[in-house]
Design a protein around this motif. Structure first.
Motif, PDB file in Angstrom:
ATOM      1  N   UNK A 175       1.012  -1.093   0.174  1.00  0.00           N
ATOM      2  CA  UNK A 175       0.135  -0.061   0.226  1.00  0.00           C
ATOM      3  C   UNK A 175       0.969   1.442   0.268  1.00  0.00           C
ATOM      4  N   UNK A 195      -3.807  18.344   0.307  1.00  0.00           N
ATOM      5  CA  UNK A 195      -4.854  17.856   0.596  1.00  0.00           C
ATOM      6  C   UNK A 195      -3.897  17.465   1.818  1.00  0.00           C
ATOM      7  N   UNK A 241      -3.582  12.071   3.962  1.00  0.00           N
ATOM      8  CA  UNK A 241      -3.272  10.534   3.478  1.00  0.00           C
ATOM      9  C   UNK A 241      -3.295  11.110   1.993  1.00  0.00           C
ATOM     10  N   UNK A 242      -2.739  10.229   1.563  1.00  0.00           N
ATOM     11  CA  UNK A 242      -1.915  10.242   0.213  1.00  0.00           C
ATOM     12  C   UNK A 242      -3.004   9.541  -0.891  1.00  0.00           C
ATOM     13  N   UNK A 243      -3.155  10.240  -1.931  1.00  0.00           N
ATOM     14  CA  UNK A 243      -4.149   9.946  -3.160  1.00  0.00           C
ATOM     15  C   UNK A 243      -3.831   9.505  -4.038  1.00  0.00           C
ATOM     16  N   UNK A 269      -3.445   7.876 -10.459  1.00  0.00           N
ATOM     17  CA  UNK A 269      -4.197   7.325 -11.143  1.00  0.00           C
ATOM     18  C   UNK A 269      -5.620   7.349 -10.759  1.00  0.00           C
ATOM     19  N   UNK A 270      -6.093   8.086  -9.216  1.00  0.00           N
ATOM     20  CA  UNK A 270      -7.100   7.950  -8.383  1.00  0.00           C
ATOM     21  C   UNK A 270      -8.439   9.452  -8.958  1.00  0.00           C
ATOM     22  N   UNK A 298      -5.120  15.300 -10.190  1.00  0.00           N
ATOM     23  CA  UNK A 298      -4.695  16.873 -10.024  1.00  0.00           C
ATOM     24  C   UNK A 298      -4.629  16.909  -8.352  1.00  0.00           C
ATOM     25  N   UNK A 301      -0.482  17.902  -6.305  1.00  0.00           N
ATOM     26  CA  UNK A 301      -1.237  19.260  -5.416  1.00  0.00           C
ATOM     27  C   UNK A 301      -0.134  18.330  -3.704  1.00  0.00           C
TER      28      UNK A 301
END
Lengths: 315, 572
Positions: free
Chosen positions: A93, A164, A167-169, A172-173, A176, A180
């Motif tokens: 993860x 943000x 937690x990491x985004x 591919x989700x 943008x 950031x």
């Protein structure tokens, strides 16, 4: 070339084995009790004793080491002593977070460091050259954890903007949101290596620009930008490429701070938590993983150096 | 024995719960064909591609993102909206009976308790939960709980059936709490006070104490101790540390250690329409500056500030936030091993207490907000000694302290403390105050894990120690009782007295609240007169910031989950 590669690979394996032994022993001789840390301050002596037995912490050290290595060979990374979560799952993860951070940092390092070095070399002795050299010193001198905190807090105070932090985004989700999140920490992490790259690029390019073959190229009537980009720069890039490989290995450690401050939840943050909480199963595996990554990056650099510069391969 | 109120929870108009289904993006991209890269091309590419990459990076950097709110955005808000709590630290597992770190916040809402109550939150009162009623028999020993029939286990992917919890579940939970190998926080209660427990029928549970124990409802109603879990789930071994399956108001949707936990309403919850929240998220931070920035940019809804100055600064610079001042559960102490010199000498222990100016800690560390502390924290209100009396029972008298140190021929001692906690200032104040009493105290910071192991095993000679929250006066005063705070001899300082043990047991057996409070005040007077080997120093005031569209939440020590399962809402 094959002999050269085999020799280097054998040495890398030997180094990784030595690191595994050192990590294992060091984590065992540290004061403290991982079982107690995992159970919390309110644990009873019986619970701690049982946890130690379950975790195999009471077994002889050679047996513990053998079991760990055997599990690693089977790709079983074990489970956290703190919460029982599979290390393999957590690494799966978190790995993309750290890899993306490293890749972006290297992108910043290359895109800032090399142009700055080339620019400074071509304008040697001018105020822009001085400014770049000064900037490089600043980039090397300022600690990244401090810069990271400022990069996070000041935009929020001035403009109400913050990346943000929950937690990491995934890239591919939400590309943008992902950028950031990752651009500021990777920029901060790149400051020192970009400075180093800029200085090395400047130095090596100046050296190459004084070489005979460059003088020959100029004598042939080539335009200066052609002389630099087609003849001088590729030769100047050999040591820079080596340095970039070494920087990538060193940056693995730097991710700990960036992930911590920007709350990215990558392997660096995982490692730091494991060390602080004496989560031995996680800490020893991650330290070994980081060390192995650094060793094999160095191996890749060695091999690429031999490939980029044929003189190295000669006996 | 007072009569137990029941069913105090008000059911509000519910909008029903539906699972929120997020969009799962398709992964894009793929492998490209393999191509051999010549060496010169790589070097040229490295050199020539730099400008393009720089431009691309700059475009990315200067992205005209004008979303001043920062954050990744609130989850789809329906009904009560999404509430995002923030904590610095780790979950460290969600074992229903042993979670003590941030994971305990998940346990509190994913599982049921027979009842809920908090000594430090009398405003909340007693909330019956899994038990519809509780009765104490005429012997003062037998507690009988009648269980509600409709507390159904939440949907889960762990294979635990969605059935109603019954008495066997309660017994299974009790058995696990009573097992020393579990490391349950309720273990001291079961080992010291509980005689037997059984289930006359599937909806009735009986628990018999070996002596009258008035704190029984508080222990069973404590979110850190009394969780009731499905028996099938408890048989899963270590799985209960990383997942939660219960019949509480929320079900744990995901838990990522070091990152976040997401909980959504349990559709089987026995109070229809509750909880109101659509989502409860606990976001972890490892860095205080990050947590503060996340709060200021509204990525989380709450933030516990370092002190009132930070609270004031944030309240001034960020619109729409409300600051709440409340007592804190944390406090700091000085622990002496009374079986080792110089602490075997009662004059030395008394001298240390006399040399400590507790108000100075409050002034310097709490910016004036807090309390000098006696054996119990002020949050226990009438159970704690009044500040005026405390000042006379543990006075600040450096001259007398110096005299006692000299009489005992003590001119220096070492004191350890955990380096990872924010104890450096605390230690330096301690050292300076001892110096004013003519003694050189050398503070030695230790790695936190090593310090904890030494503290656990009573290996330190003297230590400054941050403390945990104790939910009842009985637990807080166990520091002075034979067996120590855990009841098993860990953290034992070695100075115990039969008269204090007896007084503590006597106080715990009084059911009338006013009489019990007086008894506990009496015990504390006895403790302070005995030159104890464990000295509490100070307890600071906390400030919690919340955005003003978070309603129904009353920040304060403990019991936050009781609000979350009821009327907490976010947004209009």
């Amino acid at each position: 070339m094959l002999t050269y590669a085999a020799r280097r690979a054998a040495l890398a394996v030997l180094v990784v084995w030595a690191v595994s032994l050192a990590v294992f022993v060091l984590l065992r001789v540290l004061p403290g009790d991982p079982a107690l840390t995992g159970l919390g301050a309110g644990a009873t002596a019986e619970a701690v004793a049982r946890a130690r037995a379950e975790l195999g912490l009471d077994d002889p050290l050679p047996l513990q080491y053998g079991r760990w290595i055997a599990d690693l060979v089977r790709l079983d990374l074990g489970a956290s002593m703190l919460d029982g979560v599979s290390v393999t799952a957590e690494v799966g993860r978190r790995l993309p977070v750290t890899v993306e951070l490293l890749v972006l940092t290297m992108v910043w390092t290359v895109t800032l460091g090399i142009p700055a070095g080339v620019f400074a070399a071509r304008r040697r002795g001018t105020p822009p050259d001085g400014a770049i050299r000064l900037g490089a010193v600043v980039g090397l001198a300022i600690p990244s954890f401090w810069v990271a905190t400022l990069v996070l807090m000041l935009p929020q105070q001035w403009w109400g903007y913050a990346p943000p932090l929950d937690g990491a985004v995934g890239l591919f989700e939400d590309p943008l949101a992902n950028l950031r999140q990752f651009l500021p920490p990777s920029f901060v992490l790149a400051a020192a290596p970009a400075a180093t790259v800029a200085r090395l690029t400047r130095t090596t390019l100046l050296e190459v620009l004084g070489a005979d073959f460059v003088r020959t190229a100029r004598a042939k009537g080539l335009a200066e930008h052609m002389v630099v980009t087609r003849h001088a720069l590729p030769n100047a890039m050999i040591p820079v490429a080596t340095l970039l490989g070494l920087q990538a290995g060193a940056l693995l450690g730097g991710t700990i701070i960036a992930e911590q401050v920007f709350n990215l939840g990558g392997l660096g943050q995982y490692l730091l938590r494991a060390i602080l909480q004496q989560d031995v199963a996680v800490a020893q595996t991650l330290v070994l993983g980081f060390a192995a990554a650094a060793v094999f990056l160095n191996l890749a650099v060695d091999l690429s150096y031999g490939w980029l510069d044929p003189r190295v391969r000669r006996p | 024995m007072r009569e137990c109120p029941t069913g105090a929870i008000t059911v509000s108009d519910g909008q029903g719960w539906e699972a929120l289904v997020g969009e799962i993006p398709d992964r894009v991209g793929g492998m490209t064909g393999r191509r051999r890269l010549p060496r010169r091309a790589v070097l040229r590419g490295l050199a020539g591609g730099v400008v393009g990459l720089a431009a691309a990076a700059l475009v990315g950097c200067s992205d005209a993102e004008d979303d001043a709110s920062g954050g990744a955005g609130t989850a789809t808000a329906r009904g009560g909206g999404a509430y995002r709590a923030s904590i610095t630290g780790v979950f460290a597992g969600v074992d229903p009976h042993a979670a003590v770190y941030a994971g305990s916040g998940i346990v509190a809402v994913a599982y049921n308790y027979l009842l809920r109550q908090e000594v430090a939150r009398p405003d909340i009162g007693r909330q019956m939960d899994l038990a519809e009623s509780m009765e104490l028999g005429p012997d003062g020993l037998t507690w009988t709980f009648r269980l509600r029939p409709d507390a159904r286990i939440a949907p889960n992917d762990q294979g635990v059936p969605e059935r109603a919890l019954d008495a066997e579940d309660v017994l299974a939970s009790f058995r696990r709490m009573a097992d020393p190998a579990t490391g349950a926080t309720a273990f001291p209660f079961f080992s010291q006070w509980v005689d037997t427990f059984d289930a006359p029928d599937e909806r009735t549970v009986r628990l018999v104490t070996n002596r009258p124990f008035a704190w029984t409802p508080d222990v069973l109603g404590d979110n850190l101790q009394g969780a009731i879990a499905p028996r099938e789930w408890l048989e899963r071994g270590t799985a209960v540390r990383s997942q939660a399956v219960g019949a509480g108001p929320f079900r744990l949707e995901s838990l990522q250690e070091g990152d976040r936990a997401v909980l959504r309403p349990n559709p089987n919850y026995y109070l229809p329409g509750l909880p109101r929240l659509d989502e409860f998220r606990i976001q972890l931070f490892q860095d205080n500056a990050t947590q503060r920035t996340a709060f200021a940019s509204r990525q989380v809804d709450t933030y516990l500030t370092a002190d009132h100055e930070e609270a004031a600064a944030l309240a001034q610079s960020v619109d729409g936030i409300v600051s709440t001042r409340h007592g804190s559960t944390g406090f700091n102490s000085f622990w002496m091993r009374a079986t080792a010199d110089p602490w075997t000498d009662e004059r030395v222990r008394r001298a240390v207490s006399l040399a400590m100016n507790r108000q100075q800690y409050v002034d310097l560390l709490g910016k004036g907000l807090g309390h000098p502390m006696g054996p119990l924290k002020p949050l226990f209100q009438d159970y704690a000694l009044a500040p005026e009396e405390l000042a006379t029972l543990q006075p600040f008298d450096p001259v007398e302290a110096a005299r006692l140190f000299a009489a005992a021929s003590v001119s220096a001692f070492d004191v350890v403390h955990p380096a990872a906690f924010t104890l450096a200032d605390y230690a330096s104040i301690f050292v300076r105050q001892m110096a004013e009493a003519g003694v050189t105290a050398t503070a030695r910071p230790m790695d936190t894990a090593a310090w904890l192991a030494g503290y656990f095993g009573s290996q330190h000679t003297a230590t400054l120690a941050p403390n945990q929250q104790y939910k009842t006066p009985e637990v807080g005063l166990r520091w002075y009782r034979t067996g120590g705070v855990t009841g098993t001899g860990t953290y034992a300082h070695g100075y115990y007295r039969a008269d204090i043990d007896s007084a503590l047991d006597g106080a715990a057996s009084i059911f009338d609240a006013a009489e019990r409070q007086e008894a506990y005040r009496g015990v504390q007077r006895l403790i302070l007169a005995s030159d104890p080997a464990y000295l509490n120093i100070y307890n600071l005031v906390n400030h919690t910031l919340l955005y003003d569209d978070v309603t129904g939440l009353s920040p304060g020590p403990g019991a936050m989950d009781l609000f979350l399962m009821r009327d907490v809402r976010v947004g209009a």
